[in-house]
Design a protein around this motif. Structure first.
Motif, PDB file in Angstrom:
ATOM      1  N   UNK A   1       0.817  -1.219   0.000  1.00 46.53           N
ATOM      2  CA  UNK A   1       0.000   0.000   0.000  1.00 46.53           C
ATOM      3  C   UNK A   1       0.848   1.265   0.000  1.00 46.53           C
ATOM      4  N   UNK A   2       2.161   1.149   0.220  1.00 48.04           N
ATOM      5  CA  UNK A   2       3.038   2.318   0.164  1.00 48.04           C
ATOM      6  C   UNK A   2       3.364   2.731  -1.272  1.00 48.04           C
ATOM      7  N   UNK A   3       2.988   1.916  -2.240  1.00 46.35           N
ATOM      8  CA  UNK A   3       3.302   2.171  -3.636  1.00 46.35           C
ATOM      9  C   UNK A   3       2.050   2.649  -4.364  1.00 46.35           C
ATOM     10  N   UNK A   4       2.196   3.738  -5.119  1.00 48.27           N
ATOM     11  CA  UNK A   4       1.105   4.320  -5.904  1.00 48.27           C
ATOM     12  C   UNK A   4       1.555   4.388  -7.359  1.00 48.27           C
ATOM     13  N   UNK A   5       0.664   4.100  -8.284  1.00 43.21           N
ATOM     14  CA  UNK A   5       0.967   4.165  -9.713  1.00 43.21           C
ATOM     15  C   UNK A   5       0.107   5.248 -10.357  1.00 43.21           C
ATOM     16  N   UNK A   6       0.747   6.135 -11.121  1.00 44.98           N
ATOM     17  CA  UNK A   6       0.015   7.175 -11.845  1.00 44.98           C
ATOM     18  C   UNK A   6       0.408   7.111 -13.319  1.00 44.98           C
ATOM     19  N   UNK A   7      -0.499   7.510 -14.219  1.00 43.19           N
ATOM     20  CA  UNK A   7      -0.178   7.445 -15.654  1.00 43.19           C
ATOM     21  C   UNK A   7       0.612   8.657 -16.125  1.00 43.19           C
TER      22      UNK A   7
END
Length: 328
Positions: free
Chosen positions: A51-57
């Motif tokens: 949950x510490x990792x976020x992906x954005x385009x």
């Protein structure tokens, strides 16, 4: 972390950040460009597992756009730029935060420690850490901690990024130098910390290296057009050498002493290779003159041929309102 076609190395790159020797809260924002491999799937899987990792385009695929998108999605007051192919030491973030607190700087960064595996990469690594190859930039060659024009990657205060409006998305290359210039112009401090040593993998062949340095030179010229007074002799040396050698070759059929200029350059890089290539294997040493020439000539050619159309458009002055023209 801006990534594009990083399927092979992305898991390791994220893991080395999450395993940093840093006790504060930590998040990783991956900005994924339109890749031709499974980078998107790998990034999504990493985020689903932690949950510490976020992906954005990043639909543009451009580095400054990716960085701005990731910064906008982040939450913490300190922002660290990380590349998917860079190898951070475990104390990187802890050292950066300590340096920010001790110096009051807006951005801190360290050494781009080029390390090669193949003989060609080892030659490039040698050139990228020598003054013959890259001048006296401390983030390449090392030196004492202190104020700097720019640093490799960078760990920033969010307040500084907000103050200058983040990365300028006009600059496909040299965006780090350009933003650090704006940070310094607005009263901020950029600090070089040699303890922040990041392993960097060089380009694997002459073609890739020449393309890299051609675009470095081309976009450094764009920066110099945008920010007057930001060019110095170190940056002018490669284009001056390229222009002088071209002139010498052009006049040599009619005036043979013109060959002295390209001949002198060749002799200089051969001698420089012997001096700086101590410790290299024989296979790497014989490639070193080619590497120096590729770096110098490509950077200089890129600078000289940088088209004016790449320059950032200047804002048009506002037209005076009609009623203002008739005020008493």
């Amino acid at each position: 972390m801006p990534v594009l076609n990083e399927e092979r190395h992305l898991r390791d790159a994220v893991r080395q950040v999450l395993e940093q020797d840093y006790e504060g809260p930590l998040e990783v924002v991956i900005s994924v460009g339109p890749s031709h491999d499974r980078t998107q799937e790998v990034a999504d899987a990493i985020a689903a597992a932690d949950r510490r990792v976020v992906v954005v385009p990043n639909p543009t695929g451009r580095t400054p756009n990716a960085l701005n998108a990731a910064i906008a999605a982040s939450r913490n007051p300190i922002i660290a730029r990380v590349d998917g192919h860079a190898i951070l030491p475990r104390d990187y973030l802890r050292t950066a935060v300590e340096t920010l607190e001790q110096t009051g700087a807006d951005n801190v960064g360290g050494i781009m420690a080029a390390e090669g595996i193949t003989p060609f990469e080892q030659a490039v690594a040698c050139a990228m850490t020598s003054k013959i190859g890259v001048g006296n930039a401390r983030f390449h060659t090392g030196g004492e901690a202190g104020p700097a024009d720019t640093v490799y990657l960078g760990v920033f205060r969010r307040s500084a990024l907000d103050r200058v409006g983040g990365y300028d998305e006009h600059f496909l290359r040299a965006q780090d130098w350009e933003m650090n210039h704006r940070i310094r112009e607005t009263g901020g401090l950029v600090w070089f910390q040699p303890r922040m040593r990041v392993t960097y993998r060089p380009r694997p062949n002459v073609r890739a290296l020449a393309k890299q340095y051609f675009h470095y030179g081309r976009w450094r010229r764009v920066v110099s057009r945008t920010h007057q007074g930001t060019i110095n002799l170190r940056y002018l040396a490669p284009p001056a050498a390229v222009a002088a050698m071209a002139l010498g070759l052009v006049v040599s059929p009619f005036f043979w002493p013109g060959l002295i200029i390209p001949g002198g350059y060749l002799a200089a890089i051969l001698a420089g290779s012997v001096l700086t290539g101590r410790g290299l294997s024989g296979a790497a040493l014989v490639r070193l003159p080619v590497v120096y020439a590729a770096m110098h000539i490509s950077w200089g050619t890129g600078f000289l041929t940088s088209p004016p159309k790449l320059s950032k458009p200047r804002p048009k002055p506002e037209r005076a309102r009609l009623e203002d023209l008739f005020e008493d």
